[in-house]
Enzyme design. Sequence first.
Site, PDB file in Angstrom:
ATOM      1  N   CYS A 172     -11.123   3.384   1.025  1.00 13.37           N
ATOM      2  CA  CYS A 172      -9.664   3.537   1.013  1.00 13.37           C
ATOM      3  C   CYS A 172      -9.174   2.800   2.243  1.00 13.37           C
ATOM      4  O   CYS A 172      -9.770   2.928   3.318  1.00 13.37           O
ATOM      5  CB  CYS A 172      -9.301   5.020   1.089  1.00 13.37           C
ATOM      6  SG  CYS A 172      -7.565   5.342   1.498  1.00 13.37           S
ATOM      7  N   THR A 173      -8.107   2.014   2.099  1.00 10.41           N
ATOM      8  CA  THR A 173      -7.681   1.175   3.222  1.00 10.41           C
ATOM      9  C   THR A 173      -7.138   1.994   4.394  1.00 10.41           C
ATOM     10  O   THR A 173      -6.970   1.463   5.492  1.00 10.41           O
ATOM     11  CB  THR A 173      -6.656   0.116   2.770  1.00 10.41           C
ATOM     12  OG1 THR A 173      -5.554   0.783   2.112  1.00 10.41           O
ATOM     13  CG2 THR A 173      -7.288  -0.879   1.815  1.00 10.41           C
ATOM     14  N   HIS A 174      -6.851   3.270   4.174  1.00 11.32           N
ATOM     15  CA  HIS A 174      -6.451   4.123   5.297  1.00 11.32           C
ATOM     16  C   HIS A 174      -7.639   4.474   6.200  1.00 11.32           C
ATOM     17  O   HIS A 174      -7.469   4.677   7.402  1.00 11.32           O
ATOM     18  CB  HIS A 174      -5.850   5.444   4.788  1.00 11.32           C
ATOM     19  CG  HIS A 174      -4.404   5.365   4.409  1.00 11.32           C
ATOM     20  ND1 HIS A 174      -3.960   4.664   3.318  1.00 11.32           N
ATOM     21  CD2 HIS A 174      -3.296   5.906   4.992  1.00 11.32           C
ATOM     22  CE1 HIS A 174      -2.640   4.781   3.220  1.00 11.32           C
ATOM     23  NE2 HIS A 174      -2.214   5.531   4.230  1.00 11.32           N
ATOM     24  N   GLU A 214      -1.995   8.996   7.499  1.00 12.13           N
ATOM     25  CA  GLU A 214      -0.613   8.522   7.369  1.00 12.13           C
ATOM     26  C   GLU A 214       0.295   9.252   8.365  1.00 12.13           C
ATOM     27  O   GLU A 214       1.186   8.667   8.958  1.00 12.13           O
ATOM     28  CB  GLU A 214      -0.147   8.765   5.919  1.00 12.13           C
ATOM     29  CG  GLU A 214       1.178   8.162   5.552  1.00 12.13           C
ATOM     30  CD  GLU A 214       1.185   6.637   5.560  1.00 12.13           C
ATOM     31  OE1 GLU A 214       0.156   6.012   5.266  1.00 12.13           O
ATOM     32  OE2 GLU A 214       2.244   6.077   5.868  1.00 12.13           O
ATOM     33  N   CYS A 260      -4.664  -1.670  -1.520  1.00 13.00           N
ATOM     34  CA  CYS A 260      -4.886  -0.249  -1.765  1.00 13.00           C
ATOM     35  C   CYS A 260      -5.948  -0.121  -2.857  1.00 13.00           C
ATOM     36  O   CYS A 260      -5.782  -0.676  -3.946  1.00 13.00           O
ATOM     37  CB  CYS A 260      -3.564   0.360  -2.227  1.00 13.00           C
ATOM     38  SG  CYS A 260      -3.694   2.057  -2.791  1.00 13.00           S
ATOM     39  N   ASN A 261      -7.021   0.576  -2.529  1.00 12.60           N
ATOM     40  CA  ASN A 261      -8.094   0.750  -3.520  1.00 12.60           C
ATOM     41  C   ASN A 261      -7.608   1.531  -4.732  1.00 12.60           C
ATOM     42  O   ASN A 261      -7.970   1.236  -5.865  1.00 12.60           O
ATOM     43  CB  ASN A 261      -9.269   1.498  -2.884  1.00 12.60           C
ATOM     44  CG  ASN A 261      -9.971   0.683  -1.834  1.00 12.60           C
ATOM     45  OD1 ASN A 261     -10.967   0.031  -2.100  1.00 12.60           O
ATOM     46  ND2 ASN A 261      -9.444   0.690  -0.618  1.00 12.60           N
ATOM     47  N   THR A 262      -6.770   2.546  -4.488  1.00  8.73           N
ATOM     48  CA  THR A 262      -6.299   3.404  -5.577  1.00  8.73           C
ATOM     49  C   THR A 262      -5.424   2.612  -6.549  1.00  8.73           C
ATOM     50  O   THR A 262      -5.635   2.652  -7.768  1.00  8.73           O
ATOM     51  CB  THR A 262      -5.495   4.594  -5.012  1.00  8.73           C
ATOM     52  OG1 THR A 262      -6.227   5.185  -3.949  1.00  8.73           O
ATOM     53  CG2 THR A 262      -5.205   5.621  -6.082  1.00  8.73           C
ATOM     54  N   ASP A 305       0.885  -1.172   0.000  1.00  9.63           N
ATOM     55  CA  ASP A 305       0.000   0.000   0.000  1.00  9.63           C
ATOM     56  C   ASP A 305       0.915   1.211   0.000  1.00  9.63           C
ATOM     57  O   ASP A 305       2.136   1.100   0.167  1.00  9.63           O
ATOM     58  CB  ASP A 305      -0.891  -0.014   1.252  1.00  9.63           C
ATOM     59  CG  ASP A 305      -1.803   1.216   1.315  1.00  9.63           C
ATOM     60  OD1 ASP A 305      -2.411   1.563   0.290  1.00  9.63           O
ATOM     61  OD2 ASP A 305      -1.900   1.850   2.380  1.00  9.63           O
ATOM     62  N   SER A 306       0.319   2.390  -0.133  1.00  6.68           N
ATOM     63  CA  SER A 306       1.119   3.613  -0.099  1.00  6.68           C
ATOM     64  C   SER A 306       1.645   3.900   1.308  1.00  6.68           C
ATOM     65  O   SER A 306       2.487   4.774   1.467  1.00  6.68           O
ATOM     66  CB  SER A 306       0.268   4.786  -0.574  1.00  6.68           C
ATOM     67  OG  SER A 306      -0.822   4.968   0.305  1.00  6.68           O
ATOM     68  N   TYR A 333      -0.999   8.088  -2.852  1.00  9.85           N
ATOM     69  CA  TYR A 333      -1.207   7.731  -4.258  1.00  9.85           C
ATOM     70  C   TYR A 333      -2.428   8.450  -4.838  1.00  9.85           C
ATOM     71  O   TYR A 333      -2.501   8.703  -6.033  1.00  9.85           O
ATOM     72  CB  TYR A 333      -1.488   6.226  -4.387  1.00  9.85           C
ATOM     73  CG  TYR A 333      -0.316   5.302  -4.187  1.00  9.85           C
ATOM     74  CD1 TYR A 333       0.981   5.765  -4.049  1.00  9.85           C
ATOM     75  CD2 TYR A 333      -0.529   3.913  -4.166  1.00  9.85           C
ATOM     76  CE1 TYR A 333       2.038   4.876  -3.873  1.00  9.85           C
ATOM     77  CE2 TYR A 333       0.517   3.028  -4.004  1.00  9.85           C
ATOM     78  CZ  TYR A 333       1.801   3.503  -3.856  1.00  9.85           C
ATOM     79  OH  TYR A 333       2.817   2.616  -3.692  1.00  9.85           O
ATOM     80  N   GLY A 334      -3.379   8.715  -3.978  1.00  8.11           N
ATOM     81  CA  GLY A 334      -4.728   9.098  -4.424  1.00  8.11           C
ATOM     82  C   GLY A 334      -4.815  10.381  -5.199  1.00  8.11           C
ATOM     83  O   GLY A 334      -5.783  10.604  -5.926  1.00  8.11           O
TER      84      GLY A 334
HETATM   85  N1  DGL Z   1      -4.693   3.318   1.033  1.00  8.45           N
HETATM   86  C1  DGL Z   1      -4.923   3.723  -0.293  1.00  8.45           C
HETATM   87  C2  DGL Z   1      -6.283   3.343  -0.853  1.00  8.45           C
HETATM   88  O1  DGL Z   1      -6.871   2.382  -0.402  1.00  8.45           O
HETATM   89  C3  DGL Z   1      -4.372   4.990  -0.846  1.00  8.45           C
HETATM   90  C4  DGL Z   1      -4.215   6.182   0.000  1.00  8.45           C
HETATM   91  C5  DGL Z   1      -3.330   7.164  -0.738  1.00  8.45           C
HETATM   92  O2  DGL Z   1      -2.143   6.892  -0.798  1.00  8.45           O
HETATM   93  O3  DGL Z   1      -3.869   8.142  -1.266  1.00  8.45           O
HETATM   94  O4  DGL Z   1      -6.753   3.956  -1.773  1.00  8.45           O
END
Ligand code: DGL
Length: 209
Positions: free
Chosen positions: A190-192, A155, A72-74, A8-9, A40-41
């Site tokens: 988003c996994t965060h 984060e 990571c969804n993104t 993941d990011s 990443y988003g």
């Molecule tokens: N955890 C990530 C997701 O599920 C990305 C968060 C990010 O880096 O923007 O999309």
Amino acid sequence: MVTVGVFDSGVGGLSVLRALRAELPQVHFVYLADNAYAPYGEQAADAVIARAHQLTKQLRTEHKVQALVVACNTATAIAIDDLRKTHPDLPFIGVEPALKPAATLSRSGHIGVLATRGTMQSARFTHLLGAVRGAADRPLHIRCQPCDGLADAIERADAQAVLERAAHHLEQLRRQDADRPAIDTLVLGCTHYPFARETLQSLCGPEVV
Ligand code: DGL
């Protein structure tokens, strides 16, 4: 022993890793938190794809992973098709915003989705929305809110920024179709975001699942 890579990011994928370890205690997991390139988003799709290829190469070369979880969804939304094409011999498991369970769970059919801009702008997400609406046996009112800055605040473990970002994005979500009933179900796409669950729940109120 089977070795599975997870990336993941940043810390977001740890919410996925926790579930994987509980389900598969016999598997050896290697977790890569790509903090250097987070978030990443809000990056261009090409940059996320290039980064996902680099991490996959690293996990294959250094750790000989036999499968890879894109936690990571993104990165799933933007890069997983490309990764699968390049590595047809390696199984990739991705994550996507939980619209399908939300469609079943929601009593009113009024659903909110929080995810990154990258996820929401992807063709994969548009396709998912269409598929979930098409499969439903009643009208679904799905409001989507891209949440710039929220994953970054999580984060950095900056509780004040998490609260501000979450409140701002939920307010934006509320203003969409303001004349319609409020949502009863919120997708953390988003996994965060599960790490901000308490904050989100307190802002939404106990009636929102
Ligand atoms: N955890 C990530 C997701 O599920 C990305 C968060 C990010 O880096 O923007 O999309």
